[in-house]
Structure formats: C-alpha cells, structure tokens
Design a protein around this motif. Sequence first.
Motif, mmCIF file in Angstrom:
data_model
loop_
_atom_site.group_PDB
_atom_site.id
_atom_site.type_symbol
_atom_site.label_atom_id
_atom_site.label_comp_id
_atom_site.label_asym_id
_atom_site.label_seq_id
_atom_site.Cartn_x
_atom_site.Cartn_y
_atom_site.Cartn_z
ATOM 1 N N UNK A 57 0.837 -1.202 0.000
ATOM 2 C CA UNK A 57 0.000 0.000 0.000
ATOM 3 C C UNK A 57 0.870 1.249 0.000
ATOM 4 N N UNK A 58 1.886 1.276 0.843
ATOM 5 C CA UNK A 58 2.789 2.436 0.869
ATOM 6 C C UNK A 58 3.525 2.589 -0.455
ATOM 7 N N UNK A 59 3.927 1.478 -1.053
ATOM 8 C CA UNK A 59 4.634 1.539 -2.339
ATOM 9 C C UNK A 59 3.709 2.020 -3.447
ATOM 10 N N UNK A 60 2.486 1.521 -3.460
ATOM 11 C CA UNK A 60 1.540 1.936 -4.499
ATOM 12 C C UNK A 60 1.195 3.412 -4.359
ATOM 13 N N UNK A 61 1.051 3.856 -3.141
ATOM 14 C CA UNK A 61 0.736 5.266 -2.907
ATOM 15 C C UNK A 61 1.897 6.165 -3.305
ATOM 16 N N UNK A 62 3.116 5.718 -3.077
ATOM 17 C CA UNK A 62 4.341 6.340 -3.565
ATOM 18 C C UNK A 62 4.851 7.523 -2.747
ATOM 19 N N UNK A 63 4.138 7.987 -1.765
ATOM 20 C CA UNK A 63 4.588 9.159 -1.007
ATOM 21 C C UNK A 63 5.467 8.772 0.177
ATOM 22 N N UNK A 64 4.982 7.874 1.032
ATOM 23 C CA UNK A 64 5.648 7.636 2.307
ATOM 24 C C UNK A 64 7.004 6.964 2.171
ATOM 25 N N UNK B 277 -5.266 12.529 2.671
ATOM 26 C CA UNK B 277 -5.230 11.189 2.076
ATOM 27 C C UNK B 277 -3.898 10.498 2.354
ATOM 28 N N UNK B 278 -2.796 11.226 2.356
ATOM 29 C CA UNK B 278 -1.492 10.624 2.655
ATOM 30 C C UNK B 278 -1.464 10.079 4.080
ATOM 31 N N UNK B 279 -1.978 10.853 5.016
ATOM 32 C CA UNK B 279 -2.015 10.398 6.404
ATOM 33 C C UNK B 279 -2.961 9.216 6.576
ATOM 34 N N UNK B 280 -4.066 9.201 5.840
ATOM 35 C CA UNK B 280 -4.999 8.065 5.912
ATOM 36 C C UNK B 280 -4.333 6.792 5.401
ATOM 37 N N UNK B 281 -3.613 6.893 4.291
ATOM 38 C CA UNK B 281 -2.912 5.728 3.734
ATOM 39 C C UNK B 281 -1.885 5.209 4.738
ATOM 40 N N UNK B 282 -1.133 6.099 5.356
ATOM 41 C CA UNK B 282 -0.150 5.687 6.358
ATOM 42 C C UNK B 282 -0.831 4.975 7.524
ATOM 43 N N UNK B 283 -1.938 5.515 7.991
ATOM 44 C CA UNK B 283 -2.645 4.899 9.122
ATOM 45 C C UNK B 283 -3.192 3.522 8.778
ATOM 46 N N UNK C 221 -13.539 3.988 9.428
ATOM 47 C CA UNK C 221 -14.513 4.884 8.782
ATOM 48 C C UNK C 221 -13.935 6.283 8.635
ATOM 49 N N UNK C 222 -13.327 6.796 9.674
ATOM 50 C CA UNK C 222 -12.730 8.137 9.593
ATOM 51 C C UNK C 222 -11.556 8.167 8.623
ATOM 52 N N UNK C 223 -10.777 7.092 8.614
ATOM 53 C CA UNK C 223 -9.583 7.052 7.764
ATOM 54 C C UNK C 223 -9.944 7.051 6.282
ATOM 55 N N UNK C 224 -10.977 6.330 5.898
ATOM 56 C CA UNK C 224 -11.273 6.200 4.470
ATOM 57 C C UNK C 224 -12.303 7.196 3.954
ATOM 58 N N UNK C 225 -13.011 7.867 4.838
ATOM 59 C CA UNK C 225 -13.993 8.857 4.396
ATOM 60 C C UNK C 225 -13.281 9.970 3.651
ATOM 61 N N UNK C 226 -13.717 10.222 2.456
ATOM 62 C CA UNK C 226 -13.142 11.297 1.657
ATOM 63 C C UNK C 226 -12.034 10.862 0.723
ATOM 64 N N UNK C 227 -11.599 9.589 0.806
ATOM 65 C CA UNK C 227 -10.589 9.127 -0.139
ATOM 66 C C UNK C 227 -11.216 9.030 -1.528
ATOM 67 N N UNK C 228 -10.452 9.367 -2.531
ATOM 68 C CA UNK C 228 -10.926 9.242 -3.903
ATOM 69 C C UNK C 228 -10.836 7.802 -4.379
ATOM 70 N N UNK C 229 -11.190 7.590 -5.610
ATOM 71 C CA UNK C 229 -11.234 6.252 -6.199
ATOM 72 C C UNK C 229 -9.887 5.547 -6.136
#
Length: 157
Positions: free
Chosen positions: A34-41, A84-90, A105-113
């Motif tokens: 997940x971290x690799x796919x997201x590419x930021x962290x 979204x970056x912080x949600x992915x990390x969490x 629920x809080x972590x994924x609310x508002x994430x895009x596709x």
Amino acid sequence: MTGAGAGTLDPDTLTAALLRGARGSAARHAALGLLAEHDYWLRRIAHHHPELVRRDAETGAVLDLDWQLLAVRSATGSLRGSTSQEAILCVALALAVPEFLLDLRSAVTGLGTFHTAAVLRAVAAAAGHPELAPAADQSSDDPGGPDGPAPLEGAQL
C-alpha cells in the motif's frame, strides 16, 4: 539496528528490499505494498527519515521499517502529509502493527477512487484474498481527475 548509515536511501531500492523482506507476512507485505503503491511515504522515508528503516547491524542491508517508531511518529504528528497521505499511512500501520488502532470509517472517508481501491487491495491481500481486490487501474473516474500517482512497477500486492 535502525537507520544505519548517513544520508538518504534510493526509494526504489528501499521499496524492493522491503517488499522482498516482507514476503513471509501477508499483512506486512500488504502494508508495504500500500505504501509503495501510494508512492509518497516510502519516498519520504528514503529521503528524509532513514532512521525509520531497520538495517542489519553488520551488513547494513535493509530489513524492514521500524513500524513501532513509525506509529509513534504518526500518532504524535511529527510525520505530516495531506489528509489522504495520512490516511494511507494509518491504514498501512493498522495492517502492520497489531497494537495500532484505527477508526477505519474516519480514515477512508473522503478518499478518492485511486486511494480507496489501493486500500481495498491492501486489506484483501492482508486477509489472504488478493483475488477479491479491485484491479489496479492507473486512471480515475473521479470528476476532478486522478487523485493519486500510478502504481509503482513491481509493487503490486
């Protein structure tokens, strides 16, 4: 040994080493994927926080992330990113660190596709059912365009 050596790490080399080292743990491999796919962290860790990388004391080879220290830094706010970056990390931390509690629920609310699909792939992989996850799609059907980078080559879960 944590963070051995001075300076930054090559992000692609770090990612490959971490994914190789996590092959025996579906949850940890899914978190790293997940971290690799997201590419930021992983890029941020490689360039700015090499102390979060555990290394072999003798060879300096990358072993894993220091997930406990990463969780502490995330919880204390010393690692900052977009919502979204912080949600992915969490989500990644929740998969890799059993003690890390997450309000999903809080972590994924508002994430895009893009980010939602990445989280779904990681959760399915961690559960041992990667076939249930949506296929990686480099485009987005969000009206505003893509909400994340294309997945890294070879970093699929």
